[in-house]
Design an enzyme around this catalytic site. Sequence first.
Site, short mmCIF file in Angstrom:
data_model
loop_
_atom_site.label_atom_id
_atom_site.label_comp_id
_atom_site.label_asym_id
_atom_site.label_seq_id
_atom_site.Cartn_x
_atom_site.Cartn_y
_atom_site.Cartn_z
N ASP A 133 1.51 8.12 6.35
CA ASP A 133 1.15 6.81 6.91
C ASP A 133 2.30 6.33 7.78
O ASP A 133 3.41 6.08 7.30
CB ASP A 133 0.89 5.82 5.78
CG ASP A 133 0.42 4.46 6.30
OD1 ASP A 133 0.22 4.31 7.52
OD2 ASP A 133 0.25 3.54 5.48
N GLU A 155 -2.11 8.58 9.02
CA GLU A 155 -2.68 7.24 9.15
C GLU A 155 -1.90 6.40 10.17
O GLU A 155 -0.68 6.35 10.14
CB GLU A 155 -2.64 6.56 7.78
CG GLU A 155 -3.33 5.22 7.71
CD GLU A 155 -3.31 4.66 6.30
OE1 GLU A 155 -3.32 3.42 6.16
OE2 GLU A 155 -3.28 5.44 5.32
N LYS A 181 0.37 9.49 -0.76
CA LYS A 181 0.55 9.11 0.64
C LYS A 181 2.01 8.74 0.86
O LYS A 181 2.55 7.89 0.14
CB LYS A 181 -0.35 7.91 0.99
CG LYS A 181 -0.17 7.44 2.43
CD LYS A 181 -1.23 6.41 2.81
CE LYS A 181 -0.92 5.03 2.32
NZ LYS A 181 -1.89 4.03 2.82
N LYS A 214 4.93 7.19 3.34
CA LYS A 214 5.24 6.41 4.53
C LYS A 214 6.22 7.20 5.39
O LYS A 214 7.19 7.78 4.87
CB LYS A 214 5.86 5.07 4.15
CG LYS A 214 4.96 4.17 3.32
CD LYS A 214 3.81 3.61 4.14
CE LYS A 214 3.01 2.58 3.35
NZ LYS A 214 1.92 1.97 4.15
N GLY A 256 -4.81 -0.44 0.05
CA GLY A 256 -4.26 -1.52 -0.77
C GLY A 256 -3.21 -2.32 -0.02
O GLY A 256 -2.65 -1.87 0.99
N LYS A 293 -9.53 -2.14 4.26
CA LYS A 293 -8.90 -3.13 3.40
C LYS A 293 -9.71 -4.42 3.52
O LYS A 293 -9.84 -4.98 4.62
CB LYS A 293 -7.44 -3.35 3.78
CG LYS A 293 -6.57 -2.14 3.50
CD LYS A 293 -5.15 -2.33 3.99
CE LYS A 293 -4.33 -1.06 3.70
NZ LYS A 293 -3.01 -1.09 4.36
N ASP A 311 -6.07 2.15 10.40
CA ASP A 311 -5.89 1.12 9.39
C ASP A 311 -5.75 -0.25 10.05
O ASP A 311 -6.71 -1.01 10.15
CB ASP A 311 -4.64 1.47 8.57
CG ASP A 311 -4.26 0.41 7.53
OD1 ASP A 311 -4.96 -0.61 7.42
OD2 ASP A 311 -3.26 0.60 6.82
N SER A 360 0.76 5.35 -3.10
CA SER A 360 1.48 5.27 -1.83
C SER A 360 2.97 5.22 -2.12
O SER A 360 3.44 4.41 -2.93
CB SER A 360 1.05 4.01 -1.06
OG SER A 360 1.69 3.95 0.19
#
Length: 359
Positions: A189, A214, A162, A164, A291, A263, A239, A136
């Site tokens: 994400d 996400e 991934k 952000k 995570g 998660k 998520d 990430s």
Amino acid sequence: MKIKSIRSYLVNLPLITPFKTSYGELHEKKCDIIIVTDELGNEGYGELVAFETPDYVSETLDTERLIISKDIIPLLINKKIKHPEVVTELLKPVKGHWMGKSAVETAIWDLYAKRQHVSLSELFHSQSKHLVVGVSVGIQEDLDLLLEQVGNYVEAGYDRVKLKIKPGYDYEPLRVIKEAYPNIMLMADANSAYTLKDINQLKKLDTLNLMMVEQPFSTDDFLDHAILAKEIETPICLDENIRSVEDCKLVVALGSAHAINLKIPRVGGITEAQKIVAYCLDQGLLVWLGGMLESGVGRALNLQFASQAGFGFPGDISATSRYFHQDVINEEFILHNGCLPVPQGIGIGVTLNKEVLGI
């Protein structure tokens, strides 16, 4: 087994690289390592992964510490527990506070496996000793530095990246990455940074052939996500708003998403997580493991949990060197050919660095 004591140790782990999301920036990860001891002196390890501020979800380190000491521990001390699955029932008087519950519940799973002299992964019917994992990447406004960072991860062996994103930082950085590395599995994400009024901007992502986007909308929303799912081609992953198997049922009923980022701490522990895995597989929902910038204790658990059947998509379980100079365990998780080894020792398969914990 009989629970005789539950102790916690605060750890402050500076991050190798600051981690920036749509809601803030982290320079260090604070967490509590939970140690549960039985009547024979065996110890089980868990991790309280909640962040310091309530910007990811409502739980924080301070709130969960209070709930653990005031409400959770009294429900478990001197209780005889035949199997860790009963912990969820024992903690029912405590509403919510999933991360506090998970910190203790996962430690009891570790304790139970150690009493059985087996790896926790055996209780999950592990299918693999090595897992393909993803990484990430936080928000990096300088696109040249972003490409350099992604390039380092690709060179290290990560095949799934991934990024952000947030309004004003989405299409262009993703396009630049996709253009430079067209063969990697790329996803975005949003951490709830968008609303329905941003739907046209989110539609632009369809041209990038992303694996998924996400949590574009609010942490408690299912309806707007269902509307978005009908408007864009990019698969949606949820998520923050998945706290139980009941939430997954709502996702299916409304058509809110195509995938679930699971998660363990966010859903209250292993018992509920297993129910979610079973339900997603039954309904054809992609489920993969996310995570929380965990220390080696949480990372060891994640690797073992994700080694069971049903986890085909690379999770956010990066190598130790991705985040920390110094971890709380003696072992180190080293990436090799894009894979991390699943711990094979008894319990979660790692030992605590008691010097770091100050024990």
